[in-house]
Write a protein that holds these residues in place. Structure first.
Motif, PDB file in Angstrom:
ATOM      1  N   TYR A  40       0.830  -1.195   0.000  1.00 26.97           N
ATOM      2  CA  TYR A  40       0.000   0.000   0.000  1.00 26.97           C
ATOM      3  C   TYR A  40       0.870   1.252   0.000  1.00 26.97           C
ATOM      4  O   TYR A  40       1.938   1.285   0.617  1.00 26.97           O
ATOM      5  CB  TYR A  40      -0.894   0.040   1.247  1.00 26.97           C
ATOM      6  N   GLN A  41       0.357   2.275  -0.637  1.00 28.20           N
ATOM      7  CA  GLN A  41       0.950   3.609  -0.502  1.00 28.20           C
ATOM      8  C   GLN A  41       0.743   4.041   0.955  1.00 28.20           C
ATOM      9  O   GLN A  41      -0.307   3.759   1.551  1.00 28.20           O
ATOM     10  CB  GLN A  41       0.249   4.571  -1.454  1.00 28.20           C
ATOM     11  N   ASP A  42       1.722   4.727   1.506  1.00 35.49           N
ATOM     12  CA  ASP A  42       1.641   5.112   2.921  1.00 35.49           C
ATOM     13  C   ASP A  42       0.374   5.901   3.248  1.00 35.49           C
ATOM     14  O   ASP A  42      -0.216   5.732   4.314  1.00 35.49           O
ATOM     15  CB  ASP A  42       2.870   5.928   3.312  1.00 35.49           C
ATOM     16  N   SER A  43      -0.043   6.755   2.345  1.00 37.25           N
ATOM     17  CA  SER A  43      -1.174   7.636   2.641  1.00 37.25           C
ATOM     18  C   SER A  43      -2.510   6.901   2.745  1.00 37.25           C
ATOM     19  O   SER A  43      -3.482   7.468   3.251  1.00 37.25           O
ATOM     20  CB  SER A  43      -1.287   8.728   1.579  1.00 37.25           C
ATOM     21  N   VAL A  44      -2.571   5.653   2.293  1.00 34.36           N
ATOM     22  CA  VAL A  44      -3.837   4.914   2.340  1.00 34.36           C
ATOM     23  C   VAL A  44      -3.808   3.748   3.318  1.00 34.36           C
ATOM     24  O   VAL A  44      -4.831   3.088   3.522  1.00 34.36           O
ATOM     25  CB  VAL A  44      -4.254   4.410   0.939  1.00 34.36           C
ATOM     26  N   LYS A  45      -2.652   3.497   3.911  1.00 35.25           N
ATOM     27  CA  LYS A  45      -2.557   2.387   4.863  1.00 35.25           C
ATOM     28  C   LYS A  45      -3.546   2.577   6.010  1.00 35.25           C
ATOM     29  O   LYS A  45      -3.658   3.656   6.573  1.00 35.25           O
ATOM     30  CB  LYS A  45      -1.133   2.284   5.405  1.00 35.25           C
ATOM     31  N   GLY A  46      -4.243   1.499   6.343  1.00 36.21           N
ATOM     32  CA  GLY A  46      -5.238   1.565   7.406  1.00 36.21           C
ATOM     33  C   GLY A  46      -6.598   2.047   6.949  1.00 36.21           C
ATOM     34  O   GLY A  46      -7.580   1.947   7.696  1.00 36.21           O
ATOM     35  N   ARG A  47      -6.686   2.575   5.744  1.00 32.29           N
ATOM     36  CA  ARG A  47      -7.974   3.056   5.215  1.00 32.29           C
ATOM     37  C   ARG A  47      -8.436   2.238   4.002  1.00 32.29           C
ATOM     38  O   ARG A  47      -9.635   2.032   3.826  1.00 32.29           O
ATOM     39  CB  ARG A  47      -7.854   4.526   4.809  1.00 32.29           C
ATOM     40  N   PHE A  48      -7.513   1.811   3.181  1.00 33.75           N
ATOM     41  CA  PHE A  48      -7.841   1.060   1.961  1.00 33.75           C
ATOM     42  C   PHE A  48      -7.425  -0.401   2.123  1.00 33.75           C
ATOM     43  O   PHE A  48      -6.423  -0.706   2.765  1.00 33.75           O
ATOM     44  CB  PHE A  48      -7.109   1.629   0.757  1.00 33.75           C
ATOM     45  N   THR A  49      -8.197  -1.278   1.528  1.00 35.14           N
ATOM     46  CA  THR A  49      -7.870  -2.706   1.509  1.00 35.14           C
ATOM     47  C   THR A  49      -8.041  -3.244   0.097  1.00 35.14           C
ATOM     48  O   THR A  49      -9.104  -3.071  -0.517  1.00 35.14           O
ATOM     49  CB  THR A  49      -8.781  -3.494   2.459  1.00 35.14           C
ATOM     50  N   ILE A  50      -6.981  -3.872  -0.397  1.00 32.21           N
ATOM     51  CA  ILE A  50      -7.062  -4.493  -1.719  1.00 32.21           C
ATOM     52  C   ILE A  50      -7.315  -5.983  -1.539  1.00 32.21           C
ATOM     53  O   ILE A  50      -6.779  -6.607  -0.621  1.00 32.21           O
ATOM     54  CB  ILE A  50      -5.778  -4.236  -2.544  1.00 32.21           C
ATOM     55  N   SER A  51      -8.141  -6.542  -2.410  1.00 33.44           N
ATOM     56  CA  SER A  51      -8.414  -7.978  -2.351  1.00 33.44           C
ATOM     57  C   SER A  51      -8.604  -8.473  -3.784  1.00 33.44           C
ATOM     58  O   SER A  51      -8.809  -7.674  -4.702  1.00 33.44           O
ATOM     59  CB  SER A  51      -9.661  -8.273  -1.517  1.00 33.44           C
ATOM     60  N   ARG A  52      -8.537  -9.787  -3.945  1.00 31.63           N
ATOM     61  CA  ARG A  52      -8.752 -10.350  -5.272  1.00 31.63           C
ATOM     62  C   ARG A  52      -9.594 -11.608  -5.170  1.00 31.63           C
ATOM     63  O   ARG A  52      -9.569 -12.313  -4.157  1.00 31.63           O
ATOM     64  CB  ARG A  52      -7.426 -10.627  -5.992  1.00 31.63           C
ATOM     65  N   ASP A  53     -10.329 -11.857  -6.235  1.00 33.55           N
ATOM     66  CA  ASP A  53     -11.164 -13.043  -6.344  1.00 33.55           C
ATOM     67  C   ASP A  53     -10.708 -13.775  -7.593  1.00 33.55           C
ATOM     68  O   ASP A  53     -11.099 -13.411  -8.714  1.00 33.55           O
ATOM     69  CB  ASP A  53     -12.634 -12.634  -6.434  1.00 33.55           C
ATOM     70  N   ASN A  54      -9.879 -14.777  -7.424  1.00 32.84           N
ATOM     71  CA  ASN A  54      -9.308 -15.465  -8.579  1.00 32.84           C
ATOM     72  C   ASN A  54     -10.362 -16.215  -9.392  1.00 32.84           C
ATOM     73  O   ASN A  54     -10.222 -16.374 -10.602  1.00 32.84           O
ATOM     74  CB  ASN A  54      -8.201 -16.413  -8.135  1.00 32.84           C
ATOM     75  N   ALA A  55     -11.405 -16.672  -8.734  1.00 26.94           N
ATOM     76  CA  ALA A  55     -12.456 -17.394  -9.454  1.00 26.94           C
ATOM     77  C   ALA A  55     -13.180 -16.478 -10.446  1.00 26.94           C
ATOM     78  O   ALA A  55     -13.697 -16.941 -11.462  1.00 26.94           O
ATOM     79  CB  ALA A  55     -13.444 -17.981  -8.465  1.00 26.94           C
ATOM     80  N   LYS A  56     -13.202 -15.177 -10.123  1.00 27.67           N
ATOM     81  CA  LYS A  56     -13.873 -14.206 -10.989  1.00 27.67           C
ATOM     82  C   LYS A  56     -12.896 -13.309 -11.724  1.00 27.67           C
ATOM     83  O   LYS A  56     -13.300 -12.362 -12.397  1.00 27.67           O
ATOM     84  CB  LYS A  56     -14.842 -13.361 -10.166  1.00 27.67           C
ATOM     85  N   ASN A  57     -11.599 -13.606 -11.602  1.00 30.26           N
ATOM     86  CA  ASN A  57     -10.557 -12.800 -12.260  1.00 30.26           C
ATOM     87  C   ASN A  57     -10.720 -11.321 -11.924  1.00 30.26           C
ATOM     88  O   ASN A  57     -10.641 -10.457 -12.812  1.00 30.26           O
ATOM     89  CB  ASN A  57     -10.598 -13.009 -13.781  1.00 30.26           C
ATOM     90  N   ALA A  58     -10.942 -11.044 -10.654  1.00 31.00           N
ATOM     91  CA  ALA A  58     -11.272  -9.681 -10.251  1.00 31.00           C
ATOM     92  C   ALA A  58     -10.388  -9.198  -9.113  1.00 31.00           C
ATOM     93  O   ALA A  58      -9.873  -9.999  -8.313  1.00 31.00           O
ATOM     94  CB  ALA A  58     -12.738  -9.605  -9.828  1.00 31.00           C
ATOM     95  N   VAL A  59     -10.248  -7.885  -9.048  1.00 28.62           N
ATOM     96  CA  VAL A  59      -9.560  -7.235  -7.943  1.00 28.62           C
ATOM     97  C   VAL A  59     -10.476  -6.129  -7.427  1.00 28.62           C
ATOM     98  O   VAL A  59     -11.209  -5.503  -8.208  1.00 28.62           O
ATOM     99  CB  VAL A  59      -8.193  -6.675  -8.386  1.00 28.62           C
TER     100      VAL A  59
END
Length: 119
Positions: free
Chosen positions: A58-77
């Motif tokens: 994560y970029q420092d400015s978004v740590k603790g506020r943004f969460t990235i996740s992925r769903d491989n079954a749906k080829n999505a992020v």
């Protein structure tokens, strides 16, 4: 192969949004997936990334506020954004390193989705 992003919009400071990006077409697998953003008059910058093994950065400015996740079954992020601030206003782009076969990796970008944080 195409990346289709969605989920942007207008939100008040302190609010939340969820961005999604899905890959379509014919390919073998997806390696890294990332979200970048570009604010008016500024360069595009990395917001968050997730590897095929779910390692995240994560970029420092978004740590603790943004969460990235992925769903491989749906080829999505996805990018879950909480406690949004006016400085988060930007066009957000998804990115993916995609293996079309066993040896050829190519980079793809989504079309961008606008996030505006304003009261």
């Amino acid at each position: 192969v195409q990346l289709q992003a969605s989920g942007g919009g207008l939100v008040q400071p302190g609010g939340s949004l969820r961005l999604s990006c899905a890959a379509s077409g014919t390919f073998r697998s997806i390696n890294a997936m990332r979200w970048y953003r570009q604010a008016p008059g500024k360069q595009r910058e990395l917001v968050a990334g997730i590897s095929s093994t779910y390692f995240t950065v994560y970029q420092d400015s978004v740590k603790g506020r943004f969460t990235i996740s992925r769903d491989n079954a749906k080829n999505a992020v996805h990018l879950h954004m909480n406690n949004l601030k006016p400085e988060d206003t930007a066009v957000y782009y998804c990115y993916a390193d995609i293996m079309k076969d066993r040896v050829a990796e190519s980079t793809y970008w989504g079309q961008g989705t606008l996030v505006t944080v304003s009261s």
